[in-house]
Write a protein that holds these residues in place. Structure first.
Motif, PDB file in Angstrom:
ATOM      1  N   GLU A 216       0.824  -1.206   0.000  1.00  0.00           N
ATOM      2  CA  GLU A 216       0.000   0.000   0.000  1.00  0.00           C
ATOM      3  C   GLU A 216       0.852   1.247   0.000  1.00  0.00           C
ATOM      4  O   GLU A 216       0.632   2.174  -0.762  1.00  0.00           O
ATOM      5  N   ALA A 217       1.859   1.249   0.874  1.00  0.00           N
ATOM      6  CA  ALA A 217       2.714   2.425   0.980  1.00  0.00           C
ATOM      7  C   ALA A 217       3.356   2.722  -0.359  1.00  0.00           C
ATOM      8  O   ALA A 217       3.427   3.867  -0.789  1.00  0.00           O
ATOM      9  N   THR A 218       3.801   1.668  -1.025  1.00  0.00           N
ATOM     10  CA  THR A 218       4.452   1.847  -2.303  1.00  0.00           C
ATOM     11  C   THR A 218       3.499   2.457  -3.320  1.00  0.00           C
ATOM     12  O   THR A 218       3.827   3.421  -4.000  1.00  0.00           O
TER      13      THR A 218
ATOM     14  N   GLN B  45       2.398  10.781   3.427  1.00  0.00           N
ATOM     15  CA  GLN B  45       3.504  11.743   3.325  1.00  0.00           C
ATOM     16  C   GLN B  45       4.774  11.262   3.985  1.00  0.00           C
ATOM     17  O   GLN B  45       5.822  11.854   3.813  1.00  0.00           O
ATOM     18  N   PHE B  46       4.669  10.205   4.761  1.00  0.00           N
ATOM     19  CA  PHE B  46       5.790   9.839   5.619  1.00  0.00           C
ATOM     20  C   PHE B  46       7.095   9.651   4.872  1.00  0.00           C
ATOM     21  O   PHE B  46       8.172   9.851   5.419  1.00  0.00           O
ATOM     22  N   LYS B  47       7.007   9.293   3.626  1.00  0.00           N
ATOM     23  CA  LYS B  47       8.237   9.015   2.898  1.00  0.00           C
ATOM     24  C   LYS B  47       9.147  10.227   2.741  1.00  0.00           C
ATOM     25  O   LYS B  47      10.316  10.083   2.411  1.00  0.00           O
ATOM     26  N   VAL B  48       8.653  11.416   3.016  1.00  0.00           N
ATOM     27  CA  VAL B  48       9.541  12.584   2.957  1.00  0.00           C
ATOM     28  C   VAL B  48      10.669  12.486   3.986  1.00  0.00           C
ATOM     29  O   VAL B  48      11.743  13.052   3.788  1.00  0.00           O
ATOM     30  N   VAL B  49      10.464  11.757   5.048  1.00  0.00           N
ATOM     31  CA  VAL B  49      11.507  11.650   6.076  1.00  0.00           C
ATOM     32  C   VAL B  49      12.754  10.963   5.525  1.00  0.00           C
ATOM     33  O   VAL B  49      13.847  11.098   6.067  1.00  0.00           O
ATOM     34  N   THR B  50      12.548  10.263   4.467  1.00  0.00           N
ATOM     35  CA  THR B  50      13.625   9.560   3.788  1.00  0.00           C
ATOM     36  C   THR B  50      14.738  10.508   3.347  1.00  0.00           C
ATOM     37  O   THR B  50      15.878  10.119   3.151  1.00  0.00           O
ATOM     38  N   GLU B  51      14.388  11.772   3.238  1.00  0.00           N
ATOM     39  CA  GLU B  51      15.388  12.765   2.823  1.00  0.00           C
ATOM     40  C   GLU B  51      16.263  13.237   3.980  1.00  0.00           C
ATOM     41  O   GLU B  51      17.273  13.898   3.769  1.00  0.00           O
ATOM     42  N   ILE B  52      15.833  12.911   5.172  1.00  0.00           N
ATOM     43  CA  ILE B  52      16.616  13.313   6.342  1.00  0.00           C
ATOM     44  C   ILE B  52      17.771  12.334   6.499  1.00  0.00           C
ATOM     45  O   ILE B  52      17.561  11.138   6.636  1.00  0.00           O
ATOM     46  N   CYS B  53      18.988  12.836   6.458  1.00  0.00           N
ATOM     47  CA  CYS B  53      20.132  11.940   6.582  1.00  0.00           C
ATOM     48  C   CYS B  53      21.366  12.690   7.056  1.00  0.00           C
ATOM     49  O   CYS B  53      21.364  13.920   7.151  1.00  0.00           O
TER      50      CYS B  53
ATOM     51  N   ARG C  85      25.841  12.895   7.026  1.00  0.00           N
ATOM     52  CA  ARG C  85      26.833  13.101   5.976  1.00  0.00           C
ATOM     53  C   ARG C  85      26.923  11.854   5.100  1.00  0.00           C
ATOM     54  O   ARG C  85      26.791  11.931   3.888  1.00  0.00           O
ATOM     55  N   ASP C  86      27.104  10.695   5.767  1.00  0.00           N
ATOM     56  CA  ASP C  86      27.183   9.438   5.008  1.00  0.00           C
ATOM     57  C   ASP C  86      25.982   8.547   5.292  1.00  0.00           C
ATOM     58  O   ASP C  86      25.504   7.847   4.422  1.00  0.00           O
ATOM     59  N   ARG C  87      25.558   8.569   6.535  1.00  0.00           N
ATOM     60  CA  ARG C  87      24.537   7.608   6.945  1.00  0.00           C
ATOM     61  C   ARG C  87      23.134   8.043   6.560  1.00  0.00           C
ATOM     62  O   ARG C  87      22.789   9.222   6.633  1.00  0.00           O
ATOM     63  N   LEU C  88      22.345   7.063   6.161  1.00  0.00           N
ATOM     64  CA  LEU C  88      20.924   7.307   5.946  1.00  0.00           C
ATOM     65  C   LEU C  88      20.267   7.208   7.314  1.00  0.00           C
ATOM     66  O   LEU C  88      20.691   6.405   8.150  1.00  0.00           O
ATOM     67  N   TYR C  89      19.260   8.012   7.548  1.00  0.00           N
ATOM     68  CA  TYR C  89      18.565   7.932   8.830  1.00  0.00           C
ATOM     69  C   TYR C  89      17.259   7.148   8.711  1.00  0.00           C
ATOM     70  O   TYR C  89      16.872   6.430   9.611  1.00  0.00           O
ATOM     71  N   PHE C  90      16.592   7.301   7.580  1.00  0.00           N
ATOM     72  CA  PHE C  90      15.331   6.587   7.371  1.00  0.00           C
ATOM     73  C   PHE C  90      15.386   5.873   6.025  1.00  0.00           C
ATOM     74  O   PHE C  90      15.959   6.401   5.067  1.00  0.00           O
ATOM     75  N   ALA C  91      14.770   4.695   5.966  1.00  0.00           N
ATOM     76  CA  ALA C  91      14.722   3.974   4.693  1.00  0.00           C
ATOM     77  C   ALA C  91      13.607   2.935   4.730  1.00  0.00           C
ATOM     78  O   ALA C  91      12.976   2.720   5.757  1.00  0.00           O
ATOM     79  N   HIS C  92      13.385   2.327   3.578  1.00  0.00           N
ATOM     80  CA  HIS C  92      12.352   1.299   3.512  1.00  0.00           C
ATOM     81  C   HIS C  92      12.860  -0.075   3.927  1.00  0.00           C
ATOM     82  O   HIS C  92      12.074  -0.982   4.143  1.00  0.00           O
TER      83      HIS C  92
ATOM     84  N   PRO D 177       7.546   0.632  14.318  1.00  0.00           N
ATOM     85  CA  PRO D 177       6.442  -0.303  14.519  1.00  0.00           C
ATOM     86  C   PRO D 177       5.242  -0.012  13.642  1.00  0.00           C
ATOM     87  O   PRO D 177       4.883   1.149  13.441  1.00  0.00           O
ATOM     88  N   GLU D 178       4.643  -1.031  13.144  1.00  0.00           N
ATOM     89  CA  GLU D 178       3.440  -0.938  12.330  1.00  0.00           C
ATOM     90  C   GLU D 178       3.653  -0.076  11.095  1.00  0.00           C
ATOM     91  O   GLU D 178       2.742   0.610  10.651  1.00  0.00           O
ATOM     92  N   SER D 179       4.848  -0.083  10.588  1.00  0.00           N
ATOM     93  CA  SER D 179       5.106   0.700   9.384  1.00  0.00           C
ATOM     94  C   SER D 179       6.122  -0.022   8.536  1.00  0.00           C
ATOM     95  O   SER D 179       6.822  -0.909   9.012  1.00  0.00           O
ATOM     96  N   PRO D 180       6.206   0.357   7.278  1.00  0.00           N
ATOM     97  CA  PRO D 180       7.198  -0.265   6.403  1.00  0.00           C
ATOM     98  C   PRO D 180       8.539   0.472   6.431  1.00  0.00           C
ATOM     99  O   PRO D 180       9.376   0.213   5.592  1.00  0.00           O
ATOM    100  N   PHE D 181       8.732   1.395   7.372  1.00  0.00           N
ATOM    101  CA  PHE D 181       9.969   2.168   7.419  1.00  0.00           C
ATOM    102  C   PHE D 181      10.917   1.703   8.515  1.00  0.00           C
ATOM    103  O   PHE D 181      10.484   1.142   9.530  1.00  0.00           O
ATOM    104  N   TRP D 182      12.191   1.962   8.294  1.00  0.00           N
ATOM    105  CA  TRP D 182      13.238   1.657   9.263  1.00  0.00           C
ATOM    106  C   TRP D 182      13.992   2.938   9.623  1.00  0.00           C
ATOM    107  O   TRP D 182      14.085   3.848   8.803  1.00  0.00           O
ATOM    108  N   VAL D 183      14.511   2.977  10.846  1.00  0.00           N
ATOM    109  CA  VAL D 183      15.327   4.121  11.287  1.00  0.00           C
ATOM    110  C   VAL D 183      16.681   3.675  11.757  1.00  0.00           C
ATOM    111  O   VAL D 183      16.808   2.586  12.298  1.00  0.00           O
ATOM    112  N   MET D 184      17.630   4.561  11.656  1.00  0.00           N
ATOM    113  CA  MET D 184      18.962   4.359  12.196  1.00  0.00           C
ATOM    114  C   MET D 184      18.879   4.721  13.671  1.00  0.00           C
ATOM    115  O   MET D 184      18.263   5.716  14.042  1.00  0.00           O
ATOM    116  N   THR D 185      19.505   3.936  14.490  1.00  0.00           N
ATOM    117  CA  THR D 185      19.281   4.072  15.907  1.00  0.00           C
ATOM    118  C   THR D 185      20.570   4.343  16.688  1.00  0.00           C
ATOM    119  O   THR D 185      20.558   4.693  17.853  1.00  0.00           O
TER     120      THR D 185
END
Lengths: 190, 190
Positions: B51-53, B115-123, B125-132, B150-158
């Motif tokens: 769905e998200a896709t 809209q959540f996928k906009v967070v994907t742009e937050i990163c 210098r080298d590391r990605l912060y959010f991704a699928h 949780p309950e989402s198709p996204f992952w975060v760097m921790t």
DNA sequence: GATATGATCGTAGGGATACTTT
DNA sequence: ACAAAGTATCCCTACGATCATA
């Protein structure tokens, strides 16, 4: 609960399909296998609805068991069985067995604040398992890792394997007068 | 080999699908899950991801750089802000900042799945912060400690200090169109 | 031995802080 | 050389299986 042994790769496959923090293997597998899960966790139920549902099923189950009518009636009429104080979601969210252990004990305390002190008699060869103070537990062994039972004046010894924690729960529930069947249910929450 | 704990009913389901005497759990599960017995397939997309896709590509086509207007309209018409998905008690129960971080992000996702996928742009210098995917995050640095929201198709760097986690939240909330004041409130939840 | 209990110690998560890059 | 931004090492704590002890 049952333990099964699976290979590393299969394990990773299952883990990678986790969809909620602390989600357990059963929940993931049920989703992957498209089996009905007994508890619908994604539904946006509010707290009242959840409680109502859980109590309903509890009553249903207990009422069917006619050998324990007396106790069931006592518990349900007073509304003071552990099951009224257990929140399955909160349990599921715990990182490890210690968290669940404390939550279950807290529920037992809330359901039986006056009688709860009988658990104090449950102990090991040298170590105390339950006490009113952290110091008592610490003094009875080394690295006992005492933890306060939330919202209660009691402390538990926490440095043991899961089997022993289950045993402690079993003894506690039994001391508090639960039936064999309910003791089993409580034990399996951990 | 790994041991996993599953409930009684699920165990019976698996057992009942045994097709050879002495067949082990891995073999049965692999058959039920339609996994190749030699090579690990990539996990099939779950419903959320699909769905998200779909939604994502729709948004992309229709409103490439007018994201903000979209969001404002969404707020006023549906009234769905993070604050409707935040459970303070659940937050308070978390052991550390990571747990709260994930819960807040999950709330943001639930409030703004499209809209959540906009967070994907937050990163960084080298590391990605959010991704699928977990893999994307892992590939962008070492020990990034990716976690699924949780309950989402996204992952975060921790793998960052609390300050940076707060910054990540701030940027995410800002990207999703929250006002300065609300961003501040969200940041302070952590 | 066999069983019951204790508590050490391996493992993993969390995140501050030291280090690196710009 | 200094500062700012970003990275990831590494110390700390918790958990609980496993081994030690009674």
């Amino acid at each position: 609960m049952k333990n099964i042994e699976i290979d590393e790769e299969l394990y990773q496959h299952i883990v990678s399909n986790t969809q909620a923090i602390g989600e357990n293997a059963s929940s993931i597998l049920r989703r992957l296998l498209k089996l009905d899960s007994s508890v619908q966790q994604s539904a946006p139920l509010n707290k009242n609805e959840i409680e109502a549902t859980e109590q309903a099923s509890l009553v249903e189950k207990s009422a069917a068991d006619d050998t324990e009518i007396d106790i069931v009636e006592k518990f349900t009429s007073s509304g003071e069985s552990v099951f009224n104080f257990i929140n399955k979601e909160e349990l599921a969210m715990q990182r490890g067995a210690v968290g669940r252990f404390l939550l279950i004990l807290a529920a037992l305390y809330r359901a039986h604040p006056r009688q709860f002190k009988v658990v104090t008699e449950i102990c090991g060869r040298d170590r105390l398992y339950f006490a009113h103070t952290e110091a008592e537990l610490e003094a009875s062994g080394s690295s006992t890792k005492p933890k306060q039972i939330p919202e209660s004046p009691f402390w538990v010894m926490t440095n043991s394997n899961t089997t022993r924690k289950k045993m402690m729960l079993t003894k506690a529930a039994t001391s508090l007068g639960y039936t064999q069947a309910d003791v089993e249910k409580i034990r399996e929450l951990l």
